[in-house]
Design a protein around this motif. Structure first.
Motif, short mmCIF file in Angstrom:
data_model
loop_
_atom_site.label_atom_id
_atom_site.label_comp_id
_atom_site.label_asym_id
_atom_site.label_seq_id
_atom_site.Cartn_x
_atom_site.Cartn_y
_atom_site.Cartn_z
N ARG A 15 0.51 -0.94 -0.32
CA ARG A 15 -0.01 0.52 0.27
C ARG A 15 0.91 1.33 0.32
O ARG A 15 0.54 2.87 -0.55
CB ARG A 15 -1.21 0.10 1.11
CG ARG A 15 -1.59 1.61 1.62
CD ARG A 15 -3.16 1.15 0.13
NE ARG A 15 -4.02 2.53 1.02
CZ ARG A 15 -4.36 3.51 -0.22
NH1 ARG A 15 -3.89 2.92 -1.86
NH2 ARG A 15 -5.01 3.99 0.37
N ASN A 88 -5.39 17.82 2.85
CA ASN A 88 -4.64 16.38 3.36
C ASN A 88 -2.90 16.61 3.20
O ASN A 88 -2.71 17.80 2.57
CB ASN A 88 -4.79 16.06 1.57
CG ASN A 88 -5.82 15.16 1.62
OD1 ASN A 88 -6.64 14.65 3.09
ND2 ASN A 88 -6.82 14.39 0.57
N GLU A 138 -7.03 11.19 -6.18
CA GLU A 138 -8.07 9.94 -5.46
C GLU A 138 -7.47 9.10 -4.65
O GLU A 138 -7.65 8.81 -3.48
CB GLU A 138 -8.49 9.36 -6.46
CG GLU A 138 -9.71 10.72 -7.28
CD GLU A 138 -10.61 10.18 -8.36
OE1 GLU A 138 -10.53 8.91 -8.18
OE2 GLU A 138 -11.04 10.62 -9.16
N ASN A 139 -5.92 8.40 -5.40
CA ASN A 139 -5.19 7.39 -4.40
C ASN A 139 -5.06 8.20 -3.21
O ASN A 139 -4.83 7.30 -1.96
CB ASN A 139 -4.93 6.97 -5.21
CG ASN A 139 -4.00 5.26 -5.11
OD1 ASN A 139 -4.10 5.01 -3.42
ND2 ASN A 139 -2.67 4.44 -5.97
N GLY A 141 -6.18 10.50 -1.60
CA GLY A 141 -7.03 11.36 -0.83
C GLY A 141 -7.72 10.27 -0.11
O GLY A 141 -7.50 10.49 1.36
N SER A 142 -7.64 8.69 -0.64
CA SER A 142 -7.99 7.80 0.08
C SER A 142 -7.16 7.19 1.02
O SER A 142 -8.05 7.29 2.15
CB SER A 142 -8.43 7.00 -0.71
OG SER A 142 -7.79 6.10 -1.53
N PHE A 143 -5.60 7.80 0.47
CA PHE A 143 -4.88 7.20 2.01
C PHE A 143 -5.42 8.27 2.98
O PHE A 143 -4.92 7.49 4.50
CB PHE A 143 -3.21 7.14 1.62
CG PHE A 143 -2.58 7.28 2.36
CD1 PHE A 143 -2.69 5.75 2.45
CD2 PHE A 143 -1.90 7.81 2.51
CE1 PHE A 143 -1.28 5.44 3.60
CE2 PHE A 143 -0.35 7.46 3.89
CZ PHE A 143 -0.29 6.35 3.98
N CYS A 144 -4.46 9.29 2.69
CA CYS A 144 -5.02 10.37 4.05
C CYS A 144 -6.17 9.76 4.73
O CYS A 144 -5.97 9.78 5.72
CB CYS A 144 -5.02 11.84 3.97
SG CYS A 144 -3.44 12.10 2.18
N GLU A 145 -7.49 9.39 4.19
CA GLU A 145 -8.71 9.73 4.42
C GLU A 145 -8.81 8.33 5.43
O GLU A 145 -9.03 8.88 7.13
CB GLU A 145 -10.41 9.29 4.43
CG GLU A 145 -11.54 9.29 4.63
CD GLU A 145 -12.17 10.01 3.73
OE1 GLU A 145 -13.74 9.26 3.74
OE2 GLU A 145 -12.33 10.39 2.74
N GLU A 146 -8.14 6.70 4.75
CA GLU A 146 -8.15 6.22 6.07
C GLU A 146 -7.05 6.29 6.85
O GLU A 146 -7.24 5.63 8.34
CB GLU A 146 -6.95 5.36 5.17
CG GLU A 146 -8.04 4.36 3.80
CD GLU A 146 -7.33 3.70 2.45
OE1 GLU A 146 -6.28 3.19 3.47
OE2 GLU A 146 -7.78 3.15 2.03
N SER A 147 -5.79 7.00 6.78
CA SER A 147 -4.77 7.36 7.97
C SER A 147 -5.77 8.01 9.00
O SER A 147 -5.24 8.07 10.36
CB SER A 147 -3.59 8.45 7.41
OG SER A 147 -2.40 7.19 5.65
N CYS A 149 -8.81 7.80 10.17
CA CYS A 149 -9.83 6.74 10.69
C CYS A 149 -8.59 6.51 11.54
O CYS A 149 -9.15 5.99 12.53
CB CYS A 149 -9.99 6.05 9.69
SG CYS A 149 -11.44 7.21 8.33
#
Length: 162
Positions: A15, A88, A138-139, A141-147, A149
């Motif tokens: 990842r 982000n 987008e990739n 952004g989703s990684f930052c959002e997961e982090s 969380c």
């Protein structure tokens, strides 16, 4: 070490590689669209004037910068501003600035006079009139959002030296 730990660490490494590649792709795409701001002071100025255009802040350090207190204070202030404005953030640690300069196709010595180019803070901008369309964004952004969380507000990456 259990099988779950081995599999989990392997997927985490994959990842991180994917996100690192996405970061490099995003930096190249943003550079081509003139959507990069380089330097701590230049970045602070832009975020003060137009924070809505900033979609990502990358804070980069190498081994020499680990003990630079002034730089760490600037990073703390930039991180706080980014958190307040839903921008982000990624932290690229133990980066060789020459590697980062190669990704950006910049000459690391291309600064003012004899000063090396400041690549410690890189902002990726996407003006609302012409948004940056890039799957890498987008990739990331989703990684930052997961982090976030997982309560990791500033995830760290390492750019691979190739």
């Amino acid at each position: 070490m259990t099988l779950e730990e081995v599999v989990g660490s392997n997927s985490t490494e994959k990842r991180m590689e994917t996100v690192t590649q996405a970061l490099e792709e995003l930096l190249v795409a943003a550079r081509q669209k003139d959507g990069l701001t380089l330097g701590v002071y230049e970045s602070a100025k832009l975020m003060n004037v137009d924070p809505d255009s900033v979609v990502l802040c990358v804070l980069a350090t190498d081994e020499e910068d680990e003990d630079d207190i002034a730089l760490q204070i600037h990073f703390t202030l930039l991180q706080a501003f980014c958190c307040d404005n839903d921008i982000n953030i990624l932290r690229a640690e133990s980066v060789r600035m020459t590697r980062l300069a190669r990704v950006l196709e910049q000459d690391a010595e291309e600064g003012n006079g004899n000063e090396p180019r400041d690549l410690h803070c890189i902002l990726v901008t996407s003006p609302p009139a012409q948004p940056l369309q890039c799957p890498a964004l987008e990739n990331i952004g989703s990684f930052c959002e997961e982090s976030r969380c997982r309560n990791t507000w500033v995830p760290c990456l390492a750019l691979q030296d190739r």
